[in-house]
Design a protein around this motif. Structure first.
Motif, PDB file in Angstrom:
ATOM      1  N   SER A 162       0.819  -1.217   0.000  1.00 15.86           N
ATOM      2  CA  SER A 162       0.000   0.000   0.000  1.00 15.86           C
ATOM      3  C   SER A 162       0.849   1.261   0.000  1.00 15.86           C
TER       4      SER A 162
ATOM      5  N   LYS B 139      -7.103  12.654   8.052  1.00 12.69           N
ATOM      6  CA  LYS B 139      -7.642  12.745   6.693  1.00 12.69           C
ATOM      7  C   LYS B 139      -6.570  12.389   5.656  1.00 12.69           C
ATOM      8  N   ARG B 140      -6.166  11.151   5.607  1.00 12.04           N
ATOM      9  CA  ARG B 140      -5.236  10.636   4.599  1.00 12.04           C
ATOM     10  C   ARG B 140      -3.791  11.099   4.790  1.00 12.04           C
ATOM     11  N   SER B 141      -3.589  12.352   5.139  1.00 11.29           N
ATOM     12  CA  SER B 141      -2.242  12.875   5.343  1.00 11.29           C
ATOM     13  C   SER B 141      -2.292  13.922   6.440  1.00 11.29           C
TER      14      SER B 141
ATOM     15  N   SER C  93     -11.235  16.210   0.588  1.00  3.05           N
ATOM     16  CA  SER C  93     -11.430  14.950  -0.145  1.00  3.05           C
ATOM     17  C   SER C  93     -11.355  15.165  -1.655  1.00  3.05           C
TER      18      SER C  93
ATOM     19  N   SER D 256      -4.269  13.191  -3.392  1.00  6.50           N
ATOM     20  CA  SER D 256      -3.435  12.874  -2.230  1.00  6.50           C
ATOM     21  C   SER D 256      -1.956  12.748  -2.565  1.00  6.50           C
TER      22      SER D 256
ATOM     23  N   ARG E 151      -8.917   5.056  13.344  1.00  2.74           N
ATOM     24  CA  ARG E 151      -9.081   5.721  12.047  1.00  2.74           C
ATOM     25  C   ARG E 151      -7.731   6.229  11.554  1.00  2.74           C
ATOM     26  N   TYR E 152      -6.949   6.798  12.460  1.00  2.84           N
ATOM     27  CA  TYR E 152      -5.604   7.256  12.096  1.00  2.84           C
ATOM     28  C   TYR E 152      -4.710   6.085  11.714  1.00  2.84           C
TER      29      TYR E 152
ATOM     30  N   ASP F 109      -5.261   3.176  10.636  1.00  2.00           N
ATOM     31  CA  ASP F 109      -5.621   2.490   9.392  1.00  2.00           C
ATOM     32  C   ASP F 109      -5.120   3.235   8.157  1.00  2.00           C
ATOM     33  N   GLN F 110      -5.017   4.548   8.253  1.00  3.88           N
ATOM     34  CA  GLN F 110      -4.659   5.357   7.087  1.00  3.88           C
ATOM     35  C   GLN F 110      -3.186   5.737   7.044  1.00  3.88           C
TER      36      GLN F 110
ATOM     37  N   GLN G 296       0.731   5.994   7.065  1.00  9.55           N
ATOM     38  CA  GLN G 296       1.902   5.194   6.734  1.00  9.55           C
ATOM     39  C   GLN G 296       3.089   6.145   6.789  1.00  9.55           C
TER      40      GLN G 296
END
Length: 501
Positions: A49, A135-137, A153, A157, A256-257, A259-260, A262
């Motif tokens: 991923s 939120k993704r980053s 959104s 990204s 939530r954090y 999981d997203q 990396q």
């Protein structure tokens, strides 16, 4: 650095590939492929991923293959190009989010530096003490927090890809966030494992000689092993907030954090008050019989922090440290698995630089970076580290004074506790009495008077215990210093003993 080490190897491979080099019409994919090839050539594998969120940054060694004579990193920084990447980022760390956003439009180089995720992570953590919604980053999280009307959104990204930007520092930061653990980092397993041993065996074979051991089967009666999945924990914990670095977060928001995200240093949920916040969690486990003696308990509510629930994704963990207040510890894995590397008290791990008074420890930025740069050297050391992978249902005993590093190999949940027993009481008393104890003691409000409070509480609860342990220690030391038979029959005038037949 990474790029320079693989330079000769890449030159040879490049020569072999020239005759059948693949040409791509997609510059973005070309840059991504170069990043992946660079990692692969050094024997690393990227996570499936892995995001390509490093804006086209390549290791400096690749600059020697470039058809362009310019490094965008330098041309875009202008007069400050002579500064190291670390110093540039330190300076940018003083800016606000608005300032970073404006500066990122100045040049390609500033675009890359100003979008460095740790800068935005620091801004979020410094200003969101009550938690955040990831939120993704980190940059998107910051924007969503302070400009909620802006729909992050709808923003791509991956960001822009900058051509001909070379930096070992920025590339390695991205690489550490996206690497899979290499098999050779996990293969060594030389810890002593025991199952079903008696308390006396544990004390005489491991606690008294201060040796690590991995214990199997002693958590079998824990309800937590069956119950503690995400759904259960989120339901039981509800709106309770737990310590995640410098912020307090609800468990659902933390998952939530995790999981997203990396990143090079994933945030770790590490909370010492979990049982007070959610008493139900305290009922789902019990201290293994080997660690029931816990003398710090005589301090009652004044005792230093001593137990934690630990939750984290793969890649999270703790870099090299020695447990606080000279205590010993046990760490039980409820879900997932952890890689452990331990060094005895007289061996400082490579790449780790403690201050002379022990108050501070300098070490690599991330755990993965330590494995990349220092792990291989330990294979030739005379005193090799103790290593293992601790899995769900297993508990490891960490003796006092041992350096240890821990990294989660998958999403993991654990309980850990520091304790003081009679075998370690004198070490703890000596530690608490050091001249600089106020800067070394942790987990308590009163660092200055902890020694006297602890000593008085022990004397009140266990009269004569300290004096008895001191006498036993002096007797043991005298026995160790007593000359052997062969030493006692040496002729002091003639030097070493000689046989005469």
């Amino acid at each position: 650095m990474l790029g320079c080490r693989s330079l000769l190897k890449q030159i040879k491979k490049r020569k072999r590939r020239k005759s059948h080099k693949c040409i791509t019409k997609n510059p973005k994919r070309k840059i991504e492929q170069e990043q992946e090839d660079c990692a692969a050539e050094d024997g690393f594998s990227l996570k499936g991923s892995s995001p390509s969120q490093n804006y086209g940054v390549q290791p400096l060694g690749n600059f020697y293959f470039s058809s362009s004579p310019h490094n965008s990193r330098n041309t875009g920084l202008g007069n400050i190009q002579t500064l190291t990447d670390e110093l540039v980022l330190d300076i940018l760390g003083f800016l606000s989010g608005t300032d970073l956003g404006i500066l990122s439009t100045v040049s390609k180089s500033f675009y890359v530096f100003c979008n460095h995720e740790p800068l935005w992570r620091n801004l979020v953590l410094e200003n969101c003490g009550d938690g955040f919604l990831f939120k993704r980053s980190w940059k998107s999280t910051y924007v969503a927090t302070y400009q909620p009307s802006f729909d992050v959104s709808k923003v791509g990204s991956l960001g822009l890809k900058v051509k001909d930007f070379y930096s070992d520092y920025l590339f390695q930061s991205w690489l550490c966030a996206n690497l899979e653990m290499k098999h050779e980092w996990l293969d060594r397993d030389n810890v002593i494992r025991r199952k079903g041993i008696s308390l006396d065996e544990f004390i005489s074979n491991f606690e008294e000689p201060n040796k690590p051991v991995l214990l199997e089967g002693c958590l079998d009666n824990w309800p937590a092993l069956e119950k503690w999945d995400r759904d259960y924990l989120v339901k039981v914990c509800g709106d309770a907030r737990f310590s995640v670095g410098p912020v307090q977060m609800k468990l659902d928001d933390y998952f939530r954090y995790s999981d997203q995200a990396q990143e090079e240093r994933p945030l770790y949920l590490f909370d010492p008050k979990f049982a007070d916040k959610v008493p139900k969690l305290d009922q789902d486990y019990e201290v293994p019989l080997y660690f029931n003696e816990d003398l710090f308990s005589v301090l009652g509510e004044e005792r230093p922090d001593y137990r934690w629930i630990i939750i984290g994704p793969a890649g999270s963990g703790s870099s090299f440290h020695i447990d606080p207040n000279s205590t010993s510890a046990w760490n039980a894995v409820v879900k997932g698995s952890k890689k452990w590397v331990l060094f005895p008290p007289d061996v400082v791990p490579p790449g780790v630089h403690p201050s002379s008074d022990g108050a501070e420890v300098a070490c690599p930025v991330s755990i993965t970076e330590w494995f990349m740069n220092f792990y291989e050297s330990t294979k030739t050391w005379k005193k090799k580290p103790v290593e293992c992978v601790c899995k769900a249902g297993e508990v490891i005993f960490v003796p006092n004074g041992w350096w240890h590093l821990v990294i989660n190999l998958e999403d993991s949940i654990a309980i850990t506790q520091n304790f003081v027993s009679r075998r370690n009481l004198l070490n703890v008393m000596e530690f608490l009495k050091r001249p600089n104890a106020s800067s070394l003691v942790s987990g308590t409000r009163d660092r200055v008077n902890l020694h006297d409070k602890f000593r008085n509480a022990i004397e009140a609860s266990y009269p004569g215990t300290i004096d008895k342990l001191v006498l036993e220690a002096e007797k043991k030391k005298a026995e160790q210093e007593k000359p052997s038979f062969w030493d006692s029959v040496k002729d002091s005038n003639s030097g070493a003993f000689k046989f005469s037949f």
